[in-house]
Design a protein around this motif. Structure first.
Motif, PDB file in Angstrom:
ATOM      1  N   ALA A 150       6.578  -0.519  -2.467  1.00  0.00           N
ATOM      2  CA  ALA A 150       5.393  -0.992  -1.744  1.00  0.00           C
ATOM      3  C   ALA A 150       4.239  -1.246  -2.700  1.00  0.00           C
ATOM      4  CB  ALA A 150       4.994   0.018  -0.678  1.00  0.00           C
ATOM      5  N   ILE A 151       4.048  -0.370  -3.678  1.00  0.00           N
ATOM      6  CA  ILE A 151       2.969  -0.566  -4.652  1.00  0.00           C
ATOM      7  C   ILE A 151       3.245  -1.807  -5.493  1.00  0.00           C
ATOM      8  CG2 ILE A 151       1.896   0.416  -6.717  1.00  0.00           C
ATOM      9  CD1 ILE A 151       2.177   3.173  -5.364  1.00  0.00           C
ATOM     10  N   ALA A 152       4.510  -2.018  -5.864  1.00  0.00           N
ATOM     11  CA  ALA A 152       4.855  -3.189  -6.672  1.00  0.00           C
ATOM     12  C   ALA A 152       4.663  -4.487  -5.896  1.00  0.00           C
ATOM     13  CB  ALA A 152       6.296  -3.074  -7.161  1.00  0.00           C
ATOM     14  N   GLN A 153       4.784  -4.455  -4.575  1.00  0.00           N
ATOM     15  CA  GLN A 153       4.678  -5.668  -3.761  1.00  0.00           C
ATOM     16  C   GLN A 153       3.365  -5.748  -2.991  1.00  0.00           C
ATOM     17  OE1 GLN A 153       8.111  -5.349  -1.270  1.00  0.00           O
ATOM     18  NE2 GLN A 153       9.532  -5.889  -2.910  1.00  0.00           N
ATOM     19  N   THR A 154       2.335  -5.092  -3.491  1.00  0.00           N
ATOM     20  CA  THR A 154       1.061  -5.058  -2.777  1.00  0.00           C
ATOM     21  C   THR A 154       0.486  -6.453  -2.585  1.00  0.00           C
ATOM     22  OG1 THR A 154       0.576  -2.856  -3.620  1.00  0.00           O
ATOM     23  CG2 THR A 154      -1.283  -4.136  -2.814  1.00  0.00           C
ATOM     24  N   ASN A 155       0.451  -7.252  -3.635  1.00  0.00           N
ATOM     25  CA  ASN A 155      -0.139  -8.595  -3.515  1.00  0.00           C
ATOM     26  C   ASN A 155       0.642  -9.476  -2.556  1.00  0.00           C
ATOM     27  OD1 ASN A 155      -2.352  -8.161  -5.169  1.00  0.00           O
ATOM     28  ND2 ASN A 155      -1.207  -8.667  -7.020  1.00  0.00           N
ATOM     29  N   SER A 156       1.957  -9.400  -2.605  1.00  0.00           N
ATOM     30  CA  SER A 156       2.743 -10.248  -1.702  1.00  0.00           C
ATOM     31  C   SER A 156       2.640  -9.757  -0.254  1.00  0.00           C
ATOM     32  CB  SER A 156       4.201 -10.289  -2.151  1.00  0.00           C
ATOM     33  OG  SER A 156       4.775  -9.004  -2.083  1.00  0.00           O
ATOM     34  N   THR A 157       2.386  -8.467  -0.060  1.00  0.00           N
ATOM     35  CA  THR A 157       2.226  -7.934   1.296  1.00  0.00           C
ATOM     36  C   THR A 157       0.990  -8.510   1.966  1.00  0.00           C
ATOM     37  OG1 THR A 157       3.300  -5.872   0.655  1.00  0.00           O
ATOM     38  CG2 THR A 157       1.969  -5.822   2.647  1.00  0.00           C
ATOM     39  N   PHE A 158      -0.090  -8.645   1.201  1.00  0.00           N
ATOM     40  CA  PHE A 158      -1.355  -9.100   1.768  1.00  0.00           C
ATOM     41  C   PHE A 158      -1.636 -10.580   1.504  1.00  0.00           C
ATOM     42  CE2 PHE A 158      -1.945  -4.526   1.252  1.00  0.00           C
ATOM     43  CZ  PHE A 158      -2.346  -4.196   2.521  1.00  0.00           C
ATOM     44  N   ALA A 159      -0.699 -11.300   0.904  1.00  0.00           N
ATOM     45  CA  ALA A 159      -0.938 -12.703   0.541  1.00  0.00           C
ATOM     46  C   ALA A 159      -1.187 -13.581   1.768  1.00  0.00           C
ATOM     47  CB  ALA A 159       0.237 -13.241  -0.254  1.00  0.00           C
ATOM     48  N   ARG A 160      -0.449 -13.381   2.835  1.00  0.00           N
ATOM     49  CA  ARG A 160      -0.612 -14.241   4.015  1.00  0.00           C
ATOM     50  C   ARG A 160      -1.888 -13.927   4.794  1.00  0.00           C
ATOM     51  NH1 ARG A 160       1.353 -11.377   8.546  1.00  0.00           N
ATOM     52  NH2 ARG A 160       2.436  -9.499   7.925  1.00  0.00           N
ATOM     53  N   LEU A 161      -2.479 -12.761   4.541  1.00  0.00           N
ATOM     54  CA  LEU A 161      -3.693 -12.379   5.260  1.00  0.00           C
ATOM     55  C   LEU A 161      -4.959 -12.623   4.440  1.00  0.00           C
ATOM     56  CD1 LEU A 161      -2.389  -9.009   6.705  1.00  0.00           C
ATOM     57  CD2 LEU A 161      -2.671 -11.150   7.919  1.00  0.00           C
ATOM     58  N   GLU A 162      -4.785 -12.976   3.194  1.00  0.00           N
ATOM     59  CA  GLU A 162      -5.941 -13.152   2.314  1.00  0.00           C
ATOM     60  C   GLU A 162      -6.485 -14.567   2.434  1.00  0.00           C
ATOM     61  OE1 GLU A 162      -7.090 -12.011  -2.267  1.00  0.00           O
ATOM     62  OE2 GLU A 162      -5.058 -11.734  -1.531  1.00  0.00           O
ATOM     63  N   GLY A 163      -7.788 -14.676   2.563  1.00  0.00           N
ATOM     64  CA  GLY A 163      -8.448 -15.973   2.661  1.00  0.00           C
ATOM     65  C   GLY A 163      -9.614 -16.029   1.692  1.00  0.00           C
ATOM     66  N   GLU A 164     -10.256 -17.172   1.650  1.00  0.00           N
ATOM     67  CA  GLU A 164     -11.396 -17.340   0.748  1.00  0.00           C
ATOM     68  C   GLU A 164     -12.548 -16.415   1.136  1.00  0.00           C
ATOM     69  OE1 GLU A 164     -11.641 -19.124  -2.031  1.00  0.00           O
ATOM     70  OE2 GLU A 164      -9.513 -19.619  -1.781  1.00  0.00           O
ATOM     71  N   VAL A 169      -9.015  -2.972   0.834  1.00  0.00           N
ATOM     72  CA  VAL A 169      -7.828  -2.757   1.676  1.00  0.00           C
ATOM     73  C   VAL A 169      -6.615  -2.475   0.792  1.00  0.00           C
ATOM     74  CG1 VAL A 169      -6.270  -3.866   3.311  1.00  0.00           C
ATOM     75  CG2 VAL A 169      -8.727  -4.152   3.561  1.00  0.00           C
ATOM     76  N   LYS A 170      -6.476  -3.238  -0.288  1.00  0.00           N
ATOM     77  CA  LYS A 170      -5.345  -3.030  -1.200  1.00  0.00           C
ATOM     78  C   LYS A 170      -5.446  -1.674  -1.884  1.00  0.00           C
ATOM     79  CE  LYS A 170      -4.534  -7.907  -2.227  1.00  0.00           C
ATOM     80  NZ  LYS A 170      -4.582  -8.928  -3.282  1.00  0.00           N
ATOM     81  N   ALA A 171      -6.665  -1.270  -2.233  1.00  0.00           N
ATOM     82  CA  ALA A 171      -6.844   0.041  -2.880  1.00  0.00           C
ATOM     83  C   ALA A 171      -6.444   1.166  -1.928  1.00  0.00           C
ATOM     84  CB  ALA A 171      -8.294   0.204  -3.318  1.00  0.00           C
ATOM     85  N   VAL A 172      -6.805   1.050  -0.660  1.00  0.00           N
ATOM     86  CA  VAL A 172      -6.414   2.067   0.327  1.00  0.00           C
ATOM     87  C   VAL A 172      -4.900   2.068   0.505  1.00  0.00           C
ATOM     88  CG1 VAL A 172      -6.569   2.670   2.780  1.00  0.00           C
ATOM     89  CG2 VAL A 172      -8.629   2.092   1.511  1.00  0.00           C
ATOM     90  N   TYR A 173      -4.280   0.891   0.499  1.00  0.00           N
ATOM     91  CA  TYR A 173      -2.828   0.774   0.641  1.00  0.00           C
ATOM     92  C   TYR A 173      -2.126   1.480  -0.520  1.00  0.00           C
ATOM     93  CZ  TYR A 173       1.709  -1.561   1.223  1.00  0.00           C
ATOM     94  OH  TYR A 173       3.043  -1.838   1.395  1.00  0.00           O
ATOM     95  N   VAL A 174      -2.614   1.247  -1.746  1.00  0.00           N
ATOM     96  CA  VAL A 174      -2.016   1.900  -2.914  1.00  0.00           C
ATOM     97  C   VAL A 174      -2.247   3.413  -2.846  1.00  0.00           C
ATOM     98  CG1 VAL A 174      -2.189   2.100  -5.429  1.00  0.00           C
ATOM     99  CG2 VAL A 174      -2.124  -0.148  -4.367  1.00  0.00           C
TER     100      VAL A 174
END
Length: 182
Positions: free
Chosen positions: A110-124, A133-138
């Motif tokens: 999960a830590i290795a795939q953090t960026n891909s986990t949140f990629a579809r929810l990330e916007g400008e 959010v990513k820091a809390v996830y890690v």
């Protein structure tokens, strides 16, 4: 000879294949049950309610809310994993070893795939908020890793006492130097 006559189908087949006659509202003496909407009322209601598409700000809010749900997901696993760790015991058995393996494998992936986990929810507009959010996830996945380390320690597999390190502290005498009586 005459051909065999085909018998007419049973009454239930005829009734099943033909729709029931429509009853007019005036002909029925019973009122509709509470909460029942006739087809006319449903069509009028659907014409009145046309949903407008959400704005970009609403979409960003929904994406941020969903990302927080994903980030806090590992924290929801903590109680279950702790109970499973307690119930599996501290002996070296296949169940406890596989449980410890899964306690390490899941969070590391999960830590290795953090960026891909949140990629579809990330916007400008939400990029700066997604860092938190990513820091809390890690952090939540690190808590699961800490639970795995606790379980390994409870099983006695971590060298935490002085006796575990004695073999490494003292130099061993090679066999060539050993003195044997003649």
């Amino acid at each position: 000879m005459s051909e065999k006559e085909i018998p007419p189908p049973p009454r239930w087949v005829v009734e099943l294949n033909s729709p029931p006659p429509s009853r007019s509202k005036s002909a029925s003496s019973l009122p509709d049950p509470p909460g029942f909407l006739s087809s006319k009322a449903v069509s009028k209601k659907s014409e009145q309610k046309t949903r407008k598409p959400p704005t970009q700000e609403e979409m960003d809010t929904l994406k941020l809310k969903k990302s927080w749900e994903i980030a806090l997901g590992p924290a929801k696993q903590l109680p279950m994993q702790a109970i499973m760790g307690y119930m599996s015991g501290n002996s070296l058995q296949i169940f406890s070893i596989m449980m410890v393996f899964m306690l390490f494998k899941g969070p590391l992936q999960a830590i290795a795939q953090t960026n891909s986990t949140f990629a579809r929810l990330e916007g400008e507009n939400t990029r700066s908020q997604m860092l938190g959010v990513k820091a809390v996830y890690v952090l939540m996945n690190c808590l699961l890793l800490a639970l795995g380390i606790w379980k390994v320690n409870a099983m006695g597999l971590l060298p935490t006492t002085r006796s575990d390190w004695l073999a490494w502290e003292y130099a061993r005498t090679p066999l060539e130097r050993a003195y044997f009586p003649r």
